[in-house]
Design a protein around this motif. Structure first.
Motif, PDB file in Angstrom:
ATOM      1  N   HIS A  27       0.820  -1.220   0.000  1.00 62.82           N
ATOM      2  CA  HIS A  27       0.000   0.000   0.000  1.00 62.82           C
ATOM      3  C   HIS A  27       0.850   1.265   0.000  1.00 62.82           C
ATOM      4  O   HIS A  27       0.377   2.334  -0.350  1.00 62.82           O
ATOM      5  CB  HIS A  27      -1.016  -0.008   1.159  1.00 62.82           C
ATOM      6  N   LYS A  28       2.138   1.128   0.364  1.00 66.02           N
ATOM      7  CA  LYS A  28       3.065   2.264   0.291  1.00 66.02           C
ATOM      8  C   LYS A  28       3.900   2.212  -0.992  1.00 66.02           C
ATOM      9  O   LYS A  28       4.189   3.237  -1.593  1.00 66.02           O
ATOM     10  CB  LYS A  28       3.987   2.276   1.505  1.00 66.02           C
ATOM     11  N   VAL A  30       3.232   0.637  -3.998  1.00 68.56           N
ATOM     12  CA  VAL A  30       2.511   0.785  -5.266  1.00 68.56           C
ATOM     13  C   VAL A  30       2.414   2.257  -5.676  1.00 68.56           C
ATOM     14  O   VAL A  30       2.748   2.600  -6.813  1.00 68.56           O
ATOM     15  CB  VAL A  30       1.130   0.101  -5.216  1.00 68.56           C
ATOM     16  N   PRO A  31       1.990   3.179  -4.788  1.00 69.36           N
ATOM     17  CA  PRO A  31       1.921   4.586  -5.197  1.00 69.36           C
ATOM     18  C   PRO A  31       3.297   5.215  -5.451  1.00 69.36           C
ATOM     19  O   PRO A  31       3.423   6.150  -6.232  1.00 69.36           O
ATOM     20  CB  PRO A  31       1.238   5.289  -4.012  1.00 69.36           C
ATOM     21  N   TYR A  32       4.334   4.693  -4.791  1.00 72.74           N
ATOM     22  CA  TYR A  32       5.678   5.246  -4.940  1.00 72.74           C
ATOM     23  C   TYR A  32       6.309   4.840  -6.271  1.00 72.74           C
ATOM     24  O   TYR A  32       6.958   5.652  -6.933  1.00 72.74           O
ATOM     25  CB  TYR A  32       6.567   4.777  -3.776  1.00 72.74           C
ATOM     26  N   PRO A  35       3.854   2.935 -12.435  1.00 72.07           N
ATOM     27  CA  PRO A  35       2.796   1.936 -12.657  1.00 72.07           C
ATOM     28  C   PRO A  35       3.362   0.627 -13.229  1.00 72.07           C
ATOM     29  O   PRO A  35       4.204   0.634 -14.127  1.00 72.07           O
ATOM     30  CB  PRO A  35       1.868   2.620 -13.666  1.00 72.07           C
ATOM     31  N   LEU A  56      -5.339  -0.517  -0.751  1.00 73.04           N
ATOM     32  CA  LEU A  56      -5.004   0.456  -1.792  1.00 73.04           C
ATOM     33  C   LEU A  56      -6.155   1.433  -1.990  1.00 73.04           C
ATOM     34  O   LEU A  56      -7.303   1.000  -2.165  1.00 73.04           O
ATOM     35  CB  LEU A  56      -4.698  -0.251  -3.114  1.00 73.04           C
ATOM     36  N   ASP A  58      -6.797   3.053  -4.571  1.00 74.37           N
ATOM     37  CA  ASP A  58      -7.308   2.776  -5.910  1.00 74.37           C
ATOM     38  C   ASP A  58      -6.759   1.422  -6.361  1.00 74.37           C
ATOM     39  O   ASP A  58      -5.634   1.347  -6.866  1.00 74.37           O
ATOM     40  CB  ASP A  58      -6.894   3.883  -6.885  1.00 74.37           C
ATOM     41  N   THR A  61      -4.619   0.595  -9.510  1.00 72.89           N
ATOM     42  CA  THR A  61      -3.200   0.938  -9.670  1.00 72.89           C
ATOM     43  C   THR A  61      -2.298  -0.288  -9.553  1.00 72.89           C
ATOM     44  O   THR A  61      -1.112  -0.208  -9.865  1.00 72.89           O
ATOM     45  CB  THR A  61      -2.764   1.992  -8.640  1.00 72.89           C
TER      46      THR A  61
END
Length: 178
Positions: A27-28, A30-32, A35, A56, A58, A61
């Protein structure tokens, strides 16, 4: 994330999160990451899917096919583009043979710079009380191993071992295999 960033992770890296469970790290990460640059494995596909939808913001992603059920550290379907791997709190619950298998399987990734993983250490042949009070064992979970044995296991798999100074929960020790 702190350990991965200290190891030089950038958004361009492709991360393999071994034993990712419900995406505690995912959860940390994936956004970092860019894609498509996060891949997770775990013995439970259901747990990973649950994490994808609950952890997540979203779920779109993280493509569902980037979550691979794998209880044997064979890493099926994982692309050769992996540059970093992490197994946090995985080998504390499995015998040393699982670490040997995972490291041997990781040799197939030509772009892999480093694998980070945690273990409990003890030089005693019996149960050991770790700094936070958890009792580890040489022959059942949670497992501990002598430091020299971890270093030899990493080296035998063709990697360079390095014990990291980072203090981790429950007395786990972070190692890097480069």
């Amino acid at each position: 994330m702190q350990a991965l960033l200290a190891a030089g992770m950038t958004p361009e890296d492709t991360l393999l999160d071994i034993g990712c469970g419900a995406l505690r790290l995912g959860h940390k990460a994936v956004p970092y990451l860019k894609p498509g640059h996060y891949w997770g494995t775990d013995a439970s596909l259901a747990l990973m899917r649950h994490g994808r939808f609950t952890e997540l913001p979203d779920p779109s992603t993280l493509p569902e096919d980037h979550l691979i059920e794998d209880a044997h550290f064979a890493f099926p379907g994982i692309p050769d583009s992996i540059t970093l791997a992490l197994a946090f709190g995985v080998f504390t619950h499995l015998p040393q043979s699982a670490l040997q298998t995972a490291l041997a399987s990781l040799r197939r990734f030509p772009n892999l710079r480093a694998t980070l993983f945690t273990v409990f250490l003890s030089e005693t042949p019996g149960p050991t009380r770790q700094p936070d009070g958890v009792v580890t064992h040489p022959d059942r979970p949670p497992y501990h191993l002598p430091e020299a044995q971890i270093a030899a296991t990493i080296a035998d798999a063709g990697f360079t071992p390095a014990r990291q100074p980072l203090l981790l929960p429950r007395g786990q020790v972070l190692w890097t295999a480069t």
